[in-house]
Write an enzyme that holds these catalytic residues in place. Sequence first.
Site, PDB file in Angstrom:
ATOM      1  N   HIS A   7     -15.698 -41.762  -3.650  1.00 53.96           N
ATOM      2  CA  HIS A   7     -16.200 -40.402  -3.477  1.00 53.96           C
ATOM      3  C   HIS A   7     -15.155 -39.530  -2.786  1.00 53.96           C
ATOM      4  CE1 HIS A   7     -19.892 -42.799  -3.892  1.00 53.96           C
ATOM      5  NE2 HIS A   7     -20.436 -41.714  -4.391  1.00 53.96           N
ATOM      6  N   ASP A  30     -19.497 -43.184 -13.771  1.00 53.81           N
ATOM      7  CA  ASP A  30     -19.994 -42.866 -12.442  1.00 53.81           C
ATOM      8  C   ASP A  30     -19.972 -41.342 -12.322  1.00 53.81           C
ATOM      9  OD1 ASP A  30     -20.900 -43.140  -9.840  1.00 53.81           O
ATOM     10  OD2 ASP A  30     -19.372 -44.597  -9.271  1.00 53.81           O
TER      11      ASP A  30
END
Length: 620
Positions: free
Chosen positions: A236, A310
Amino acid sequence: MPRRLAIILLLFVGSCVGDDKFQRPGPVRLTHDGDKWAQKTLRKLSLEEKIGQMLMIRAQTEFFNAQSPDFLQLRDNLRRYHVGGVLLTVASEGGAVFRNQPYEAAMLTNQLQRDSRLPLIFAADFERGLAMRFHGTTGFPAAMAFAATGNPRYAAEMARVVAQEARAIGVEWNFFPVADVNSAPANPIINTRAFGEDPQQVIPYVLAYLGGARENGMLTTAKHFPGHGDVETDSHLGIAHVSADRAHLDTLELPPFRAAIGGGVDSVMVAHVTVPALDPDPNRVASVSRAVIDGVLKQQLGFQGLVITDAMDMNAVTRLFPGGRAAVEAVKAGNDVVLIPADLNAAFNGLINAVRSGEIPEAQIDASVLKILHAKAAVGLHKARLVDIQALAENIARPADLALAEQVADEAVALVRDNGHLIPVQGSGTPAPLPAYQTPGPPGSRVLVVVFSDDVRTDAGRVLEREVRARIPGVNMFYIDPRIASGMSQQVLEAADRAQTVVAAAIASPSAGKVLRVNGVLTGSVSLDDATAALLHSLLERAAGKTALLALGNPYLAAQFPEVQNYLCTFSNAPVSEISAVKALFGEIAIRGRLPVTIPGIAARGAGIDRPGLAQGGHP
């Protein structure tokens, strides 16, 4: 009211209710009728509509006025871009998740289904059950806690419960199980989300979950291909690298995915990690790598199901490809679904232009959309897309399911170190009732509990406090986070000097995008921040013999505090795990959990000290 008019109104209301066909979840299965619907639907779609089916956007579950700008924007995006899927989530800020109610979720999914020409597929990250997002639902501990019990059957039972509750609110696709093997103790984002560090240990839990979920109508996802367990970077925040060679990948990272494919997993989520052994291009994270997706996943492993990226708004991919280029590269690589494009408009138009220019063959788009439509039909969305709001009270948080979650959490607790002088802690019984509206006097000093977390403003440790106070009403409680640790140190240490027993509850679990200062460096980590770690070191230096360290989450924490003498792991910071920690601490349950991972310098995988629970009279 005239009798004739009343009958007409009743007939009208009855016909309106009858128009709403509700979903009737059964096992995931594509029937002949479902295939026929998918093929027929595909032939009618324009290129724009086909591209839209491959996009999944995020929707926060909250109350919306029908004319509010936020709701109109959401509805407009669904219609303008012909979106095929929605990731259902809730608002969050920092480490706090603002959970909502299941009724609001069901109302939202119903409304969006009514507003969509084609049935939407709703997905969610229910890794620990619906309680991650919604109040009043069944909450399970993290995946690693299941492995600590040694019983894969629990994973199948959890899958059943999650499927029933998710389908009740209109969610048909869960992004679980995690098939990663957490072989890196410093992994900041997988950690307890994985079942363990050994692929042969992970596989039975992955397969058990798949079977339980699919039998009860829930589409499944093995993630994060080709393995996110051997990294020390949160994707992230930046690009994570898997530096292992192909032989290592074949023996450690890939076996759970290979097993999941053999077990009928519906989809595979591809990670934003670079894997030089599979694709040497440093700018080709797996999620946009044709070598990884088409070459390894599809051709070598033989996966024919849905491939989903993702989240495409993560820094690991947005820094590589601006605008809509990331979505184009993802589809070229072989993804069927682009999850949460950072720029929806750019992704939509970029894909359309790529098909019209011949960069992406339209036949590839057709094949992906057919798989998406097949998935929708396999869960019955071609027959009915709405859920029965009245049925929620029968299908969510059943007492037996809550008891199951509690049993898993109880059996997961592992005692890793014990000096023989502290556990079980002795309670003080039930206090005499106070007069109405009178508060208890000042806390006593016999037992001190210090809760370490990332932010004292969250709910972390509140259930633990409630449970301890029920047993020792005069317990002395402190909540510590990095901002106040230094200022509170003297007060905490003085309280520890007076106490007979000290409980340090460290709540450290993987969280997307979390940044802490560890060893003087800002980094993504599941460790304790320098400030809180310094206080815990001081606490153990002065009182290690009378201190129990509870790891409510990251079991590797003890490696940061090798001086600890009494160490218990729950492998989860879920409320049910806080309850189990207290029961274990006070000897109310037998302790028999086993470490699914190795804690460097502390204990090997499989370690665990058995302790019998105390009977009513306080004897083993």
